[in-house]
Design a protein around this motif. Sequence first.
Motif, short mmCIF file in Angstrom:
data_model
loop_
_atom_site.label_atom_id
_atom_site.label_comp_id
_atom_site.label_asym_id
_atom_site.label_seq_id
_atom_site.Cartn_x
_atom_site.Cartn_y
_atom_site.Cartn_z
N TRP A 29 -16.32 -10.92 8.65
CA TRP A 29 -16.51 -10.88 10.38
C TRP A 29 -17.74 -12.08 10.61
O TRP A 29 -17.91 -12.08 11.79
CB TRP A 29 -16.58 -9.61 10.86
N MET A 30 -18.38 -12.21 9.63
CA MET A 30 -19.75 -12.90 9.80
C MET A 30 -19.46 -14.29 9.41
O MET A 30 -19.60 -14.80 8.35
CB MET A 30 -20.74 -12.38 9.07
N LYS A 31 -19.00 -15.02 10.40
CA LYS A 31 -18.60 -16.38 10.14
C LYS A 31 -19.87 -17.55 9.62
O LYS A 31 -21.12 -17.47 10.16
CB LYS A 31 -17.92 -17.09 11.27
N GLY A 32 -19.72 -17.90 8.65
CA GLY A 32 -20.67 -19.10 7.83
C GLY A 32 -21.13 -18.20 6.83
O GLY A 32 -21.84 -18.95 6.02
N LEU A 33 -21.02 -17.09 6.56
CA LEU A 33 -21.75 -16.31 5.39
C LEU A 33 -20.98 -16.65 4.11
O LEU A 33 -19.69 -16.44 3.90
CB LEU A 33 -21.60 -14.64 5.60
N ILE A 34 -21.80 -17.22 3.16
CA ILE A 34 -21.10 -17.54 1.70
C ILE A 34 -21.42 -16.43 0.98
O ILE A 34 -20.54 -16.20 0.05
CB ILE A 34 -21.93 -19.16 1.36
N SER A 35 -22.57 -15.85 0.59
CA SER A 35 -22.72 -15.07 -0.23
C SER A 35 -23.88 -14.11 0.12
O SER A 35 -24.95 -14.37 0.95
CB SER A 35 -23.22 -15.50 -1.49
N ILE A 36 -23.83 -12.87 -0.45
CA ILE A 36 -25.23 -11.85 -0.64
C ILE A 36 -25.42 -11.64 -1.69
O ILE A 36 -24.65 -10.93 -2.62
CB ILE A 36 -24.85 -10.64 0.24
N GLU A 37 -26.87 -11.69 -1.89
CA GLU A 37 -27.37 -11.47 -3.49
C GLU A 37 -28.50 -10.43 -3.40
O GLU A 37 -29.50 -10.63 -2.66
CB GLU A 37 -27.80 -12.58 -4.18
N PRO A 38 -28.27 -9.18 -3.97
CA PRO A 38 -29.42 -8.15 -3.89
C PRO A 38 -30.53 -8.83 -4.48
O PRO A 38 -30.56 -9.46 -5.53
CB PRO A 38 -28.88 -7.06 -4.60
N ILE A 39 -31.92 -8.71 -3.77
CA ILE A 39 -33.04 -8.91 -4.55
C ILE A 39 -34.08 -7.96 -5.32
O ILE A 39 -34.40 -7.87 -6.28
CB ILE A 39 -34.01 -9.76 -3.38
N SER A 40 -33.94 -6.74 -4.34
CA SER A 40 -34.78 -5.58 -4.74
C SER A 40 -34.28 -4.38 -3.98
O SER A 40 -33.69 -4.56 -2.81
CB SER A 40 -36.25 -5.88 -4.59
N GLY A 41 -34.56 -3.33 -4.45
CA GLY A 41 -34.40 -2.10 -3.86
C GLY A 41 -32.95 -1.72 -4.06
O GLY A 41 -32.06 -2.22 -4.70
N GLU A 42 -32.67 -0.52 -3.55
CA GLU A 42 -31.29 0.21 -3.67
C GLU A 42 -30.37 -0.28 -2.49
O GLU A 42 -30.90 0.00 -1.36
CB GLU A 42 -31.73 1.78 -3.82
#
Length: 144
Positions: A29-42
Amino acid sequence: MKFKQEIEINKPREKVIAYFDNPENLKKWMKGLISIEPISGEPKQEGAKSLLKFKMGKREMNMTETILVHNLPDEYTLSYEAKGVHNIVKNRFVKLSDNKTKYIVENEFQFKGFMKIIGTFMPGSFKKQSLKYLQGFKNFAEKN
Protein backbone atom coordinates in the motif's frame (compact mmCIF):
# COMPACT_ATOMS: atom_id res chain seq x y z
CA MET A 1 4.75 22.34 9.52
CA LYS A 2 1.97 20.36 11.20
CA PHE A 3 -1.18 18.87 9.71
CA LYS A 4 -3.78 16.21 10.42
CA GLN A 5 -5.56 13.93 7.95
CA GLU A 6 -8.13 11.20 8.40
CA ILE A 7 -9.98 8.64 6.35
CA GLU A 8 -12.75 6.12 7.03
CA ILE A 9 -12.07 2.48 6.26
CA ASN A 10 -14.94 0.03 5.75
CA LYS A 11 -13.45 -2.74 7.88
CA PRO A 12 -13.55 -3.62 11.59
CA ARG A 13 -10.84 -1.92 13.64
CA GLU A 14 -9.28 -5.28 14.62
CA LYS A 15 -8.70 -6.19 10.95
CA VAL A 16 -7.41 -2.72 10.10
CA ILE A 17 -4.89 -2.94 12.96
CA ALA A 18 -3.77 -6.42 11.86
CA TYR A 19 -3.10 -5.14 8.32
CA PHE A 20 -1.37 -1.99 9.55
CA ASP A 21 0.83 -3.73 12.14
CA ASN A 22 2.27 -6.24 9.65
CA PRO A 23 5.46 -4.79 8.08
CA GLU A 24 5.15 -7.24 5.16
CA ASN A 25 2.05 -5.32 4.04
CA LEU A 26 3.85 -1.97 3.68
CA LYS A 27 4.91 -2.57 0.06
CA LYS A 28 1.33 -3.47 -0.80
CA TRP A 29 0.00 0.00 0.00
CA MET A 30 2.95 2.38 0.36
CA LYS A 31 3.65 3.31 -3.25
CA GLY A 32 7.32 3.71 -4.06
CA LEU A 33 8.62 1.61 -1.15
CA ILE A 34 11.39 -0.67 -2.43
CA SER A 35 12.66 -2.26 0.78
CA ILE A 36 12.72 -2.21 4.58
CA GLU A 37 15.88 -3.28 6.38
CA PRO A 38 16.05 -3.58 10.18
CA ILE A 39 18.96 -1.58 11.64
CA SER A 40 18.62 -2.04 15.39
CA GLY A 41 16.22 -3.01 18.15
CA GLU A 42 13.46 -5.59 18.22
CA PRO A 43 11.18 -5.28 15.16
CA LYS A 44 7.78 -3.69 15.91
CA GLN A 45 8.97 -2.57 19.36
CA GLU A 46 9.60 0.95 20.65
CA GLY A 47 13.10 2.06 19.79
CA ALA A 48 13.45 -0.23 16.76
CA LYS A 49 15.09 1.39 13.74
CA SER A 50 14.76 0.43 10.08
CA LEU A 51 16.11 1.75 6.79
CA LEU A 52 13.37 2.41 4.24
CA LYS A 53 14.28 2.77 0.58
CA PHE A 54 11.90 4.52 -1.79
CA LYS A 55 11.80 5.23 -5.50
CA MET A 56 10.00 8.50 -6.18
CA GLY A 57 9.87 9.15 -9.88
CA LYS A 58 13.44 8.87 -11.15
CA ARG A 59 15.14 9.40 -7.81
CA GLU A 60 15.74 7.10 -4.90
CA MET A 61 15.43 8.21 -1.31
CA ASN A 62 16.49 6.56 1.94
CA MET A 63 15.06 7.33 5.35
CA THR A 64 15.51 5.97 8.83
CA GLU A 65 12.35 5.01 10.67
CA THR A 66 12.27 4.83 14.48
CA ILE A 67 9.29 3.50 16.42
CA LEU A 68 8.58 5.97 19.23
CA VAL A 69 5.25 4.65 20.56
CA HIS A 70 3.69 1.25 19.79
CA ASN A 71 0.35 1.23 21.57
CA LEU A 72 -2.15 0.19 18.91
CA PRO A 73 -4.95 0.99 18.31
CA ASP A 74 -4.63 4.15 20.36
CA GLU A 75 -1.25 5.36 19.12
CA TYR A 76 1.56 4.29 16.83
CA THR A 77 4.10 7.09 16.51
CA LEU A 78 7.12 6.98 14.25
CA SER A 79 10.03 9.26 13.47
CA TYR A 80 11.42 9.50 9.94
CA GLU A 81 14.81 11.03 9.11
CA ALA A 82 15.89 11.80 5.56
CA LYS A 83 18.27 14.32 4.09
CA GLY A 84 17.00 17.72 5.23
CA VAL A 85 13.70 16.39 6.63
CA HIS A 86 12.57 15.13 10.03
CA ASN A 87 8.99 13.88 10.27
CA ILE A 88 7.01 12.67 13.29
CA VAL A 89 3.91 10.66 12.35
CA LYS A 90 1.25 9.76 14.91
CA ASN A 91 -1.26 7.11 13.76
CA ARG A 92 -4.53 6.39 15.57
CA PHE A 93 -7.47 4.12 14.82
CA VAL A 94 -10.97 4.84 16.11
CA LYS A 95 -13.83 2.35 15.99
CA LEU A 96 -16.83 4.04 14.36
CA SER A 97 -18.99 0.90 14.15
CA ASP A 98 -18.53 -2.86 13.94
CA ASN A 99 -17.43 -2.51 10.31
CA LYS A 100 -16.00 1.01 10.07
CA THR A 101 -12.75 2.48 11.37
CA LYS A 102 -11.43 6.03 11.27
CA TYR A 103 -7.69 6.21 10.56
CA ILE A 104 -6.18 9.49 11.82
CA VAL A 105 -2.66 10.65 10.99
CA GLU A 106 -0.93 13.68 12.50
CA ASN A 107 2.28 14.83 10.79
CA GLU A 108 4.93 17.22 12.00
CA PHE A 109 7.67 18.11 9.53
CA GLN A 110 10.90 19.94 10.34
CA PHE A 111 13.20 21.01 7.52
CA LYS A 112 16.89 21.84 7.23
CA GLY A 113 19.00 23.38 4.47
CA PHE A 114 17.54 23.33 0.98
CA MET A 115 14.49 21.41 2.20
CA LYS A 116 13.42 24.52 4.17
CA ILE A 117 12.75 26.19 0.83
CA ILE A 118 10.75 23.20 -0.43
CA GLY A 119 8.79 22.99 2.83
CA THR A 120 8.03 26.71 2.78
CA PHE A 121 6.98 27.03 -0.85
CA MET A 122 5.51 23.59 -1.49
CA PRO A 123 3.79 22.43 1.73
CA GLY A 124 0.97 20.96 -0.34
CA SER A 125 3.28 18.32 -1.80
CA PHE A 126 3.88 16.82 1.65
CA LYS A 127 0.16 16.81 2.43
CA LYS A 128 -0.61 15.27 -0.95
CA GLN A 129 1.93 12.47 -0.46
CA SER A 130 0.60 11.71 3.03
CA LEU A 131 -2.96 11.56 1.67
CA LYS A 132 -1.82 9.14 -1.07
CA TYR A 133 -0.52 6.79 1.62
CA LEU A 134 -3.79 7.07 3.57
CA GLN A 135 -5.82 6.28 0.47
CA GLY A 136 -3.43 3.46 -0.47
CA PHE A 137 -3.86 1.87 2.94
CA LYS A 138 -7.64 2.26 2.81
CA ASN A 139 -7.77 0.58 -0.62
CA PHE A 140 -5.51 -2.26 0.55
CA ALA A 141 -7.45 -2.85 3.78
CA GLU A 142 -10.87 -2.82 2.11
CA LYS A 143 -9.81 -5.26 -0.63
CA ASN A 144 -8.45 -7.84 1.81
